[in-house]
Scaffold this motif. Sequence first.
Motif, PDB file in Angstrom:
ATOM      1  N   GLU A   1       0.955   5.457  -7.483  1.00 43.54           N
ATOM      2  CA  GLU A   1      -0.043   6.516  -7.633  1.00 43.54           C
ATOM      3  C   GLU A   1       0.695   7.834  -7.847  1.00 43.54           C
ATOM      4  O   GLU A   1       1.537   8.222  -7.027  1.00 43.54           O
ATOM      5  CB  GLU A   1      -0.944   6.591  -6.397  1.00 43.54           C
ATOM      6  CG  GLU A   1      -1.954   7.733  -6.540  1.00 43.54           C
ATOM      7  CD  GLU A   1      -3.013   7.786  -5.438  1.00 43.54           C
ATOM      8  OE1 GLU A   1      -3.112   6.842  -4.633  1.00 43.54           O
ATOM      9  OE2 GLU A   1      -3.741   8.801  -5.407  1.00 43.54           O
TER      10      GLU A   1
ATOM     11  N   LYS B   1       0.537   8.831  -0.016  1.00 34.25           N
ATOM     12  CA  LYS B   1      -0.820   8.355   0.246  1.00 34.25           C
ATOM     13  C   LYS B   1      -1.833   9.490   0.308  1.00 34.25           C
ATOM     14  O   LYS B   1      -1.615  10.488   0.986  1.00 34.25           O
ATOM     15  CB  LYS B   1      -0.871   7.622   1.608  1.00 34.25           C
ATOM     16  CG  LYS B   1      -0.011   6.398   1.718  1.00 34.25           C
ATOM     17  CD  LYS B   1      -0.149   5.430   0.558  1.00 34.25           C
ATOM     18  CE  LYS B   1      -1.548   4.856   0.372  1.00 34.25           C
ATOM     19  NZ  LYS B   1      -1.616   4.052  -0.900  1.00 34.25           N
ATOM     20  N   PRO B   2      -2.968   9.316  -0.398  1.00 42.69           N
ATOM     21  CA  PRO B   2      -4.086  10.242  -0.206  1.00 42.69           C
ATOM     22  C   PRO B   2      -4.769   9.897   1.114  1.00 42.69           C
ATOM     23  O   PRO B   2      -4.762   8.731   1.521  1.00 42.69           O
ATOM     24  CB  PRO B   2      -4.999   9.920  -1.385  1.00 42.69           C
ATOM     25  CG  PRO B   2      -4.743   8.479  -1.674  1.00 42.69           C
ATOM     26  CD  PRO B   2      -3.310   8.207  -1.298  1.00 42.69           C
TER      27      PRO B   2
ATOM     28  N   HIS C   1      -9.584  -2.039  -1.752  1.00 41.96           N
ATOM     29  CA  HIS C   1      -9.916  -0.742  -1.162  1.00 41.96           C
ATOM     30  C   HIS C   1     -11.393  -0.519  -0.897  1.00 41.96           C
ATOM     31  O   HIS C   1     -11.740   0.386  -0.157  1.00 41.96           O
ATOM     32  CB  HIS C   1      -9.308   0.386  -2.009  1.00 41.96           C
ATOM     33  CG  HIS C   1      -7.819   0.448  -1.845  1.00 41.96           C
ATOM     34  ND1 HIS C   1      -6.965  -0.275  -2.655  1.00 41.96           N
ATOM     35  CD2 HIS C   1      -7.046   1.082  -0.937  1.00 41.96           C
ATOM     36  CE1 HIS C   1      -5.730  -0.071  -2.247  1.00 41.96           C
ATOM     37  NE2 HIS C   1      -5.738   0.740  -1.215  1.00 41.96           N
TER      38      HIS C   1
ATOM     39  N   ARG D   1       3.523  -2.540  -7.529  1.00 40.06           N
ATOM     40  CA  ARG D   1       3.312  -1.269  -6.818  1.00 40.06           C
ATOM     41  C   ARG D   1       4.599  -1.114  -6.023  1.00 40.06           C
ATOM     42  O   ARG D   1       4.664  -1.441  -4.847  1.00 40.06           O
ATOM     43  CB  ARG D   1       2.143  -1.387  -5.829  1.00 40.06           C
ATOM     44  CG  ARG D   1       0.737  -1.371  -6.380  1.00 40.06           C
ATOM     45  CD  ARG D   1      -0.299  -1.597  -5.259  1.00 40.06           C
ATOM     46  NE  ARG D   1      -0.314  -0.547  -4.261  1.00 40.06           N
ATOM     47  CZ  ARG D   1      -1.328   0.266  -4.024  1.00 40.06           C
ATOM     48  NH1 ARG D   1      -2.447   0.170  -4.707  1.00 40.06           N
ATOM     49  NH2 ARG D   1      -1.244   1.184  -3.084  1.00 40.06           N
TER      50      ARG D   1
ATOM     51  N   GLU E   1      -2.901  -5.337  -2.849  1.00 39.87           N
ATOM     52  CA  GLU E   1      -1.876  -4.935  -1.889  1.00 39.87           C
ATOM     53  C   GLU E   1      -1.377  -6.175  -1.160  1.00 39.87           C
ATOM     54  O   GLU E   1      -2.158  -6.883  -0.512  1.00 39.87           O
ATOM     55  CB  GLU E   1      -2.453  -3.900  -0.913  1.00 39.87           C
ATOM     56  CG  GLU E   1      -2.686  -2.582  -1.634  1.00 39.87           C
ATOM     57  CD  GLU E   1      -3.235  -1.466  -0.770  1.00 39.87           C
ATOM     58  OE1 GLU E   1      -3.152  -0.307  -1.207  1.00 39.87           O
ATOM     59  OE2 GLU E   1      -3.763  -1.736   0.324  1.00 39.87           O
TER      60      GLU E   1
ATOM     61  N   ASP F   1      -9.433  -4.002  -8.332  1.00 38.59           N
ATOM     62  CA  ASP F   1      -8.793  -3.812  -7.031  1.00 38.59           C
ATOM     63  C   ASP F   1      -9.808  -4.273  -5.985  1.00 38.59           C
ATOM     64  O   ASP F   1     -10.761  -3.570  -5.689  1.00 38.59           O
ATOM     65  CB  ASP F   1      -8.421  -2.332  -6.854  1.00 38.59           C
ATOM     66  CG  ASP F   1      -8.061  -1.971  -5.411  1.00 38.59           C
ATOM     67  OD1 ASP F   1      -8.158  -2.839  -4.519  1.00 38.59           O
ATOM     68  OD2 ASP F   1      -7.693  -0.803  -5.182  1.00 38.59           O
TER      69      ASP F   1
ATOM     70  N   HIS G   1      -5.514  -5.948  -9.104  1.00 45.12           N
ATOM     71  CA  HIS G   1      -4.630  -4.940  -8.515  1.00 45.12           C
ATOM     72  C   HIS G   1      -4.720  -5.144  -6.998  1.00 45.12           C
ATOM     73  O   HIS G   1      -5.763  -4.884  -6.409  1.00 45.12           O
ATOM     74  CB  HIS G   1      -5.144  -3.551  -8.934  1.00 45.12           C
ATOM     75  CG  HIS G   1      -4.365  -2.408  -8.363  1.00 45.12           C
ATOM     76  ND1 HIS G   1      -3.781  -1.446  -9.153  1.00 45.12           N
ATOM     77  CD2 HIS G   1      -4.092  -2.053  -7.083  1.00 45.12           C
ATOM     78  CE1 HIS G   1      -3.168  -0.553  -8.385  1.00 45.12           C
ATOM     79  NE2 HIS G   1      -3.349  -0.895  -7.121  1.00 45.12           N
TER      80      HIS G   1
ATOM     81  N   CYS H   1       0.866  -1.177   0.000  1.00 47.18           N
ATOM     82  CA  CYS H   1       0.000   0.000   0.000  1.00 47.18           C
ATOM     83  C   CYS H   1       0.901   1.225   0.000  1.00 47.18           C
ATOM     84  O   CYS H   1       0.746   2.129  -0.824  1.00 47.18           O
ATOM     85  CB  CYS H   1      -0.913   0.018   1.218  1.00 47.18           C
ATOM     86  SG  CYS H   1      -1.983   1.461   1.242  1.00 47.18           S
TER      87      CYS H   1
ATOM     88  N   ASP I   1      -8.675   7.225  -6.508  1.00 49.05           N
ATOM     89  CA  ASP I   1     -10.111   7.500  -6.499  1.00 49.05           C
ATOM     90  C   ASP I   1     -10.411   8.889  -5.932  1.00 49.05           C
ATOM     91  O   ASP I   1     -11.421   9.489  -6.275  1.00 49.05           O
ATOM     92  CB  ASP I   1     -10.821   6.414  -5.667  1.00 49.05           C
ATOM     93  CG  ASP I   1     -12.332   6.470  -5.840  1.00 49.05           C
ATOM     94  OD1 ASP I   1     -12.780   6.588  -7.003  1.00 49.05           O
ATOM     95  OD2 ASP I   1     -13.058   6.406  -4.829  1.00 49.05           O
ATOM     96  N   ARG I   2      -9.541   9.396  -5.072  1.00 53.39           N
ATOM     97  CA  ARG I   2      -9.786  10.707  -4.465  1.00 53.39           C
ATOM     98  C   ARG I   2      -9.290  11.865  -5.318  1.00 53.39           C
ATOM     99  O   ARG I   2      -9.516  13.017  -4.985  1.00 53.39           O
ATOM    100  CB  ARG I   2      -9.099  10.789  -3.102  1.00 53.39           C
ATOM    101  CG  ARG I   2      -9.698   9.878  -2.043  1.00 53.39           C
ATOM    102  CD  ARG I   2      -8.831   9.962  -0.791  1.00 53.39           C
ATOM    103  NE  ARG I   2      -9.249   9.029   0.240  1.00 53.39           N
ATOM    104  CZ  ARG I   2      -8.971   7.725   0.213  1.00 53.39           C
ATOM    105  NH1 ARG I   2      -8.295   7.206  -0.784  1.00 53.39           N
ATOM    106  NH2 ARG I   2      -9.369   6.945   1.201  1.00 53.39           N
TER     107      ARG I   2
HETATM  108  C1  PEP Z   1      -4.363   2.805  -2.936  1.00 52.93           C
HETATM  109  O1  PEP Z   1      -4.309   2.197  -4.010  1.00 52.93           O
HETATM  110  O2  PEP Z   1      -3.555   2.604  -1.986  1.00 52.93           O
HETATM  111  C2  PEP Z   1      -5.457   3.785  -2.747  1.00 52.93           C
HETATM  112  C3  PEP Z   1      -5.368   4.793  -1.912  1.00 52.93           C
HETATM  113  O3  PEP Z   1      -6.519   3.475  -3.509  1.00 52.93           O
HETATM  114  P1  PEP Z   1      -7.818   4.318  -3.904  1.00 52.93           P
HETATM  115  O4  PEP Z   1      -7.345   5.554  -4.631  1.00 52.93           O
HETATM  116  O5  PEP Z   1      -8.551   3.379  -4.799  1.00 52.93           O
HETATM  117  O6  PEP Z   1      -8.554   4.630  -2.633  1.00 52.93           O
END
Ligand code: PEP
Length: 447
Positions: free
Chosen positions: A236, A115-116, A354, A108, A396, A351, A394, A69, A268-269
């Motif tokens: 990402e 991280k978002p 998530h 990955r 983790e 995925d 996809h 992750c 996604d965010r």
């Molecule tokens: C991720 O892939 O670690 C992640 C934050 O995914 P998502 O943007 O789908 O929430």
Amino acid sequence: MPLPWSPSSWREHAAAQQPEWPDSAALDLVLKQLATYPPLVFAGEARALTGSLAAVAAGEAFLVQAGDCAESFDTFSADAIRDKLKVILQMAVVLTYSSGVPVVKVGRIAGQFAKPRSSPFERVGELDLPSFRGHMVNDIAASADARLPNPERLLTAYHQAASTLNLLRAFTKGGFADLNRVHAWNQEFVASSNEGRRYEAIANGIERALRFMAACGIDVTSEHQLHQVDFYTSHEALILGYEEALTRQDSLTGDWYDCSAHLLWIGDRTRQLDGAHVAFLAGVANPVGCKLGPSASVDEVLALCEVLNPDRIPGRLTLVTRMGAGAIEAVLPPLLRAVRDAGHPVVWACDPMHGNTFTSGGGRKTRHLDHVLSEIAGFFAAHRSEGTWAGGVHVELTGEDVTECLGGAEEILDHHLGQRYETMCDPRLNARQSLDLAFRVAELLRG
Ligand code: PEP
Ligand code: CO
């Protein structure tokens, strides 16, 4: 007339999830420095990955994209890289051997450091602290000081990505990934399990096939596909200053490539159509991904396809759905239909992680392998009903024997989670659970 795309034109758009760097002069200095550093990957490699993904889009291959992750600066070691690579190679062997479908392997890894977060602050014990945003930005320790974004971390991320990539290239091209070594990828703690024994049976089959070919007079030593593996990196593309600094113009084609990794994806965010992340990745020629959560509408997805792949290049765009096991069969089919009818040649990947995160009884963030497998089954069912190709997964994972996700053939229960819960962000499948998943996906691919 909008200005033509450039590596910095994302700055005209709202950029979600960017750190509040305390010292913008220090940040600029670091970004200038990064812009002088060598690229981590080459444009030709990114083009080769687009070509392999085009085969996935055409229903002729399957994508496995997997890794941490969040990669860590603290647990950076050759063993950890090797063990992660081993699991991904094992998964690919299971899938190829059991289903006969070639597997495109993307980690990955070597850059997955940002991280978002759902909130800019988080509660840690008694403290309200700025959220941990990945080691590329701040530290996870529970103090305000540690959580302060520090641009020097961008340089550390670059160097760690470079060393990781160097080792991955050595492993995949230098003999480690040789098909004669399939047995050696089975780690001790895996080999003694159910999944390990199933894997061993496949490894024996491959060994016999290689001996058979050699006995038939085929020169198996000269076939480089048997001795080397194409392994690609991805992360990402979150911290856009970093991505911009590593974006270079290809001398052969004149196109721009983000040379921080082979494939970059939008989370996604951060997939807002008018946002900076979409604006940035629209202009680089790498293969790109976009995560789609349950709120993604048909119109949004079609617009993303138009913006990210206006020329409809097969393999250019991978849509990674992360809907949750309970939602996928309802929300995915309309998207599949719309993208298919619009003639966009995308890769669809699942995925299953998530959308299936929850807090365990003991208060830890976890996922249950049953939910993960159920989302994958729903993904395959939706594709079957729409006549589209379930192109990949996809996930983790880690090569280590962690206890972060529940379930699996050697069942991890709630009270086991504390034994080895080491992730800095989301819970990962361990090596056995990852193999479990690969066997299940192989059955679905055959089905
Ligand atoms: C991720 O892939 O670690 C992640 C934050 O995914 P998502 O943007 O789908 O929430
Ligand atoms: Co995650």
